[in-house]
Design an enzyme around this catalytic site. Structure first.
Site, PDB file in Angstrom:
ATOM      1  N   THR A 202       0.807  -1.218   0.000  1.00 38.24           N
ATOM      2  CA  THR A 202       0.000   0.000   0.000  1.00 38.24           C
ATOM      3  C   THR A 202       0.839   1.266   0.000  1.00 38.24           C
ATOM      4  O   THR A 202       1.815   1.356   0.730  1.00 38.24           O
ATOM      5  CB  THR A 202      -0.914   0.002   1.237  1.00 38.24           C
ATOM      6  OG1 THR A 202      -1.779  -1.118   1.139  1.00 38.24           O
ATOM      7  CG2 THR A 202      -1.752   1.254   1.306  1.00 38.24           C
ATOM      8  N   ARG A 230     -12.676  -9.121  -1.516  1.00 42.12           N
ATOM      9  CA  ARG A 230     -12.348  -8.478  -0.235  1.00 42.12           C
ATOM     10  C   ARG A 230     -11.896  -7.028  -0.468  1.00 42.12           C
ATOM     11  O   ARG A 230     -11.130  -6.726  -1.365  1.00 42.12           O
ATOM     12  CB  ARG A 230     -11.218  -9.263   0.446  1.00 42.12           C
ATOM     13  CG  ARG A 230     -10.709  -8.662   1.758  1.00 42.12           C
ATOM     14  CD  ARG A 230      -9.475  -7.795   1.554  1.00 42.12           C
ATOM     15  NE  ARG A 230      -8.869  -7.392   2.822  1.00 42.12           N
ATOM     16  CZ  ARG A 230      -7.906  -6.490   2.929  1.00 42.12           C
ATOM     17  NH1 ARG A 230      -7.448  -5.872   1.868  1.00 42.12           N
ATOM     18  NH2 ARG A 230      -7.400  -6.180   4.101  1.00 42.12           N
ATOM     19  N   VAL A 231     -12.416  -6.134   0.346  1.00 44.03           N
ATOM     20  CA  VAL A 231     -11.977  -4.735   0.302  1.00 44.03           C
ATOM     21  C   VAL A 231     -11.369  -4.397   1.657  1.00 44.03           C
ATOM     22  O   VAL A 231     -11.963  -4.674   2.699  1.00 44.03           O
ATOM     23  CB  VAL A 231     -13.169  -3.789   0.005  1.00 44.03           C
ATOM     24  CG1 VAL A 231     -12.727  -2.338   0.068  1.00 44.03           C
ATOM     25  CG2 VAL A 231     -13.769  -4.104  -1.362  1.00 44.03           C
ATOM     26  N   GLY A 232     -10.193  -3.808   1.630  1.00 42.59           N
ATOM     27  CA  GLY A 232      -9.532  -3.425   2.880  1.00 42.59           C
ATOM     28  C   GLY A 232      -9.854  -1.997   3.276  1.00 42.59           C
ATOM     29  O   GLY A 232     -10.862  -1.424   2.853  1.00 42.59           O
ATOM     30  N   GLY A 254      -1.191  -1.626   6.600  1.00 43.78           N
ATOM     31  CA  GLY A 254      -1.241  -2.786   7.483  1.00 43.78           C
ATOM     32  C   GLY A 254      -2.532  -3.555   7.287  1.00 43.78           C
ATOM     33  O   GLY A 254      -3.183  -3.437   6.246  1.00 43.78           O
TER      34      GLY A 254
END
Ligand code: ASP
Length: 341
Positions: A202, A230-232, A254
């Protein structure tokens, strides 16, 4: 009011007054442009953003240029060169926020090289904030973004093949503390490791321009080998990025799920609003995660990075290893973040 009650009331209001005074000075806009970005790959990102900031350009243009720099770097794990999900598909998340609290984001977008610019277009051309998956890709194509090949980069392909042998989803922490296994095969090589693990995927950056206006962006391929869909935290405003032009801005890196649970960057900015320095604000947000589940925290890495309206910056992480780059007229430096565990 008797003396005792008076003293008690005083004790309660004194910290508030101190915080309020600190607040007043926090709101004095710095006039010096500055950009801060996560991890060591932030150096090249900052250099690109600085081209805009140093000629009195807008912070929003600077952070978009910075994010595009790393999205272009196909040897890096942030953009299309990044690690795929467990189905072997690279899906990208990005968001952007400006000094007017305008914001835009895309999540799970495939085969588009510059999700940060698509996020900006969502912000500027639609009444919406987030577009996801096929809809985000359709929007990008309609707006002239080319469809790239869906092929994995060499390093991603190798890592994915290695991962398939066990197919275990396990976010790796403290990867930065394993320099002995770092591959040396390109400018962003430290993000890839011989043992098939990846550094944090990231890039988060926030900047203040010569007018004292703040903006920020995040771009990522998300956690390696995630479940498809999946979305962070990265494309979620208030989790991976938050900008409040009166106070400051923050970004995170993270394990995104933990950041989402506490609305991490919004929390950091709110702590700065209360008068805390960027470093203390980040520390308090990290403590929120650690205190919620100290045992689990030992297996996690989350780092916050913040910039306030005075141009002061700071970071804090759960574990050792989080770092960030700063570029201003006064400094060009890689900082090691303090940490709790
Ligand atoms: N925060 C990102 C996510 O959860 C991952 C990272 O920072 O490397 O998707």
């Amino acid at each position: 009011m008797n003396r005792r009650k008076f003293l008690k009331a005083g004790a309660l209001t004194a910290p508030f007054l101190t915080a309020k005074n600190a607040l007043a000075s926090t709101f004095d806009a710095g006039t010096k442009p500055i950009v801060v970005s996560t991890w060591n790959s932030g150096k090249a990102v900052n250099a690109e953003a600085w081209k805009v900031l140093s000629v009195k350009g807008r912070a929003l243009d600077a952070i978009e240029a910075g994010a595009r720099q790393i999205e272009d770097e196909l040897n890096c794990c942030v953009g299309l060169g990044g690690y795929p999900d467990r189905d072997g598909i690279v899906t990208l998340d990005s968001c952007i926020m400006d000094e007017h609290s305008n914001c835009g984001a895309v999540a799970g977008i495939e085969r588009i090289k510059h999700p940060v610019s698509v996020a900006r277009m969502v912000m500027e051309k639609t009444p919406h904030v987030i577009l996801v998956g096929a809809g985000a890709q359709q929007f990008a194509l309609e707006n002239g973004f080319p469809l790239e090949s869906g092929e994995l980069s060499e390093s991603a392909k190798k890592a994915y093949e290695d991962w398939l042998k066990k197919s275990e989803y396990k976010p790796v922490i403290n990867i930065e503390n394993k320099p002995a296994v770092k591959k040396q095969n390109g400018p962003f090589a430290p993000n890839f490791f011989e043992d098939g693990t990846a550094n944090h995927d990231t890039m988060g950056l926030v900047a203040m321009d010569a007018l004292g206006n703040l903006s920020g962006a995040v771009t990522t391929s998300g956690m390696a080998f995630k479940v498809h869909g999946r979305v962070g935290d990265s494309p979620i405003i208030g989790a991976g990025l938050f900008v409040d032009n009166e106070v400051g801005a923050a970004t995170s890196s993270g394990v995104g799920e933990e950041v989402i649970r506490i609305c991490g960057t919004h929390l950091v900015v709110e702590f700065m609003r209360q008068g805390y320095s960027p470093e203390m604000a980040c520390k308090k947000a990290v403590e929120r995660i650690v205190n919620r589940d100290p045992k689990k925290a030992k297996t996690l890495q989350v780092g916050f990075l913040a910039l306030n309206k005075k141009g002061q910056h700071g970071a804090y992480a759960i574990q050792k290893g989080f770092e960030y780059c700063v570029k201003s007229n006064d400094e060009e430096k890689l900082y090691q973040s303090k940490f709790i565990l």
